[in-house]
Design an enzyme around this catalytic site. Structure first.
Site, PDB file in Angstrom:
ATOM      1  N   TYR A   1       1.954   4.735   1.763  1.00 50.28           N
ATOM      2  CA  TYR A   1       1.912   5.174   3.160  1.00 50.28           C
ATOM      3  C   TYR A   1       0.605   5.935   3.398  1.00 50.28           C
ATOM      4  O   TYR A   1       0.141   6.683   2.542  1.00 50.28           O
ATOM      5  CB  TYR A   1       3.094   6.091   3.473  1.00 50.28           C
ATOM      6  CG  TYR A   1       4.446   5.408   3.400  1.00 50.28           C
ATOM      7  CD1 TYR A   1       4.777   4.370   4.268  1.00 50.28           C
ATOM      8  CD2 TYR A   1       5.400   5.823   2.480  1.00 50.28           C
ATOM      9  CE1 TYR A   1       6.027   3.761   4.223  1.00 50.28           C
ATOM     10  CE2 TYR A   1       6.656   5.222   2.427  1.00 50.28           C
ATOM     11  CZ  TYR A   1       6.965   4.190   3.291  1.00 50.28           C
ATOM     12  OH  TYR A   1       8.194   3.589   3.244  1.00 50.28           O
TER      13      TYR A   1
ATOM     14  N   ASP B   1       0.846  -1.198   0.000  1.00 50.00           N
ATOM     15  CA  ASP B   1       0.000   0.000   0.000  1.00 50.00           C
ATOM     16  C   ASP B   1       0.878   1.243   0.000  1.00 50.00           C
ATOM     17  O   ASP B   1       2.002   1.200   0.502  1.00 50.00           O
ATOM     18  CB  ASP B   1      -0.839   0.073   1.284  1.00 50.00           C
ATOM     19  CG  ASP B   1      -2.126  -0.712   1.198  1.00 50.00           C
ATOM     20  OD1 ASP B   1      -2.448  -1.205   0.115  1.00 50.00           O
ATOM     21  OD2 ASP B   1      -2.793  -0.838   2.232  1.00 50.00           O
TER      22      ASP B   1
ATOM     23  N   PHE C   1       7.744   2.405  -0.967  1.00 47.56           N
ATOM     24  CA  PHE C   1       8.736   2.603   0.090  1.00 47.56           C
ATOM     25  C   PHE C   1       9.281   4.035   0.155  1.00 47.56           C
ATOM     26  O   PHE C   1      10.003   4.379   1.079  1.00 47.56           O
ATOM     27  CB  PHE C   1       9.908   1.610  -0.025  1.00 47.56           C
ATOM     28  CG  PHE C   1       9.490   0.178   0.181  1.00 47.56           C
ATOM     29  CD1 PHE C   1       9.241  -0.308   1.457  1.00 47.56           C
ATOM     30  CD2 PHE C   1       9.329  -0.673  -0.897  1.00 47.56           C
ATOM     31  CE1 PHE C   1       8.840  -1.630   1.652  1.00 47.56           C
ATOM     32  CE2 PHE C   1       8.933  -1.992  -0.720  1.00 47.56           C
ATOM     33  CZ  PHE C   1       8.690  -2.468   0.558  1.00 47.56           C
TER      34      PHE C   1
ATOM     35  N   HIS D   1      10.324  -9.339   4.733  1.00 46.08           N
ATOM     36  CA  HIS D   1      10.011  -7.922   4.522  1.00 46.08           C
ATOM     37  C   HIS D   1      10.919  -7.058   5.410  1.00 46.08           C
ATOM     38  O   HIS D   1      11.336  -7.492   6.491  1.00 46.08           O
ATOM     39  CB  HIS D   1       8.544  -7.676   4.887  1.00 46.08           C
ATOM     40  CG  HIS D   1       8.005  -6.369   4.433  1.00 46.08           C
ATOM     41  ND1 HIS D   1       8.164  -5.205   5.172  1.00 46.08           N
ATOM     42  CD2 HIS D   1       7.321  -6.019   3.319  1.00 46.08           C
ATOM     43  CE1 HIS D   1       7.582  -4.207   4.529  1.00 46.08           C
ATOM     44  NE2 HIS D   1       7.063  -4.664   3.402  1.00 46.08           N
TER      45      HIS D   1
END
Length: 221
Positions: A67, A65, A78, A187
């Site tokens: 932020y 998703d 990211f 992750h």
């Protein structure tokens, strides 16, 4: 339906934009922006593609998703806007780069510098409601970004796909591993970074692979 997106991507996606699921998705997204606080700003929804044309893609880093905090999302997975405090996952990405490559990383979370070199920073879902992670999942974005991954796998050769965490790995399951390098690990989230993200050496592996196929490597600093 006229979608404002970088021309080389538009050429490959024109049929996708006419599909029923995508038209429903755009109707949903427009209604959300009209009634709620949604990220990223509308002009940045397709920014990952605008920053990294189809023919320039060398590396794909898959996120989930955008932020969902104020001023963070800028359309690249990211990545955050200039001056924004680094989110924990991005802090860990930078730590791994420094350990892997033995070089300092500038502590600016705006990853435009990677996108301009051929890193497609792709989220599976391209919009999200303020303070509601996952709020725009299962509305059609995943089908659209699945198509992106399939296009890249089918039509290009010798790409590097970085798949961090189970979600990204499942989404990238159909990538042709005979044509591309697929790098998988935990992750970079603080909850999982010590379970296999740290020490994965994905950045050096990516550059070694690109160089071996006559491509200019990525400056990850």
């Amino acid at each position: 339906m006229d979608i404002k997106i970088e021309p080389s991507w538009k050429e490959h996606l024109v049929d996708e934009f006419g599909k029923e699921y995508f038209q429903k998705l755009i109707t949903f997204v427009k209604k959300e922006y009209a009634s709620k606080v949604i990220y990223p700003p509308p002009k940045f929804i397709f920014r990952a593609f605008d920053m990294c044309p189809f023919d320039d893609v060398k590396v794909v880093i898959l996120g989930q998703d955008p932020y969902h905090g104020k001023g963070q999302a800028n359309g690249l997975s990211f990545s955050v806007n200039d001056g924004v405090t680094l989110p924990p996952s991005l802090q860990n990405i930078f730590k791994e780069i420094e350990a892997d490559l033995g070089k300092k990383v500038q502590k600016n979370g705006n990853l435009d510098r990677w996108a301009k070199q051929g890193a497609l920073l792709l989220n599976a879902t391209l919009t999200v409601e303020h303070a509601h992670a996952g709020s725009h999942q299962k509305q059609g974005w995943e089908e659209f970004t699945d198509r992106i991954i399939q296009l890249l796998s089918d039509k290009k050769s010798n790409l590097v796909f970085m798949l961090w965490g189970r979600y990204a790995q499942e989404k990238g399951a159909k990538i042709d591993k005979q044509k591309h390098l697929v790098l998988s690990s935990a992750h970079p989230s603080p909850f999982s970074a010590y379970s296999g993200f740290f020490g994965n050496k994905h950045f050096s592996q990516a550059n070694a692979y690109l160089a071996s196929h006559g491509k200019i490597t990525i400056d990850w600093s």
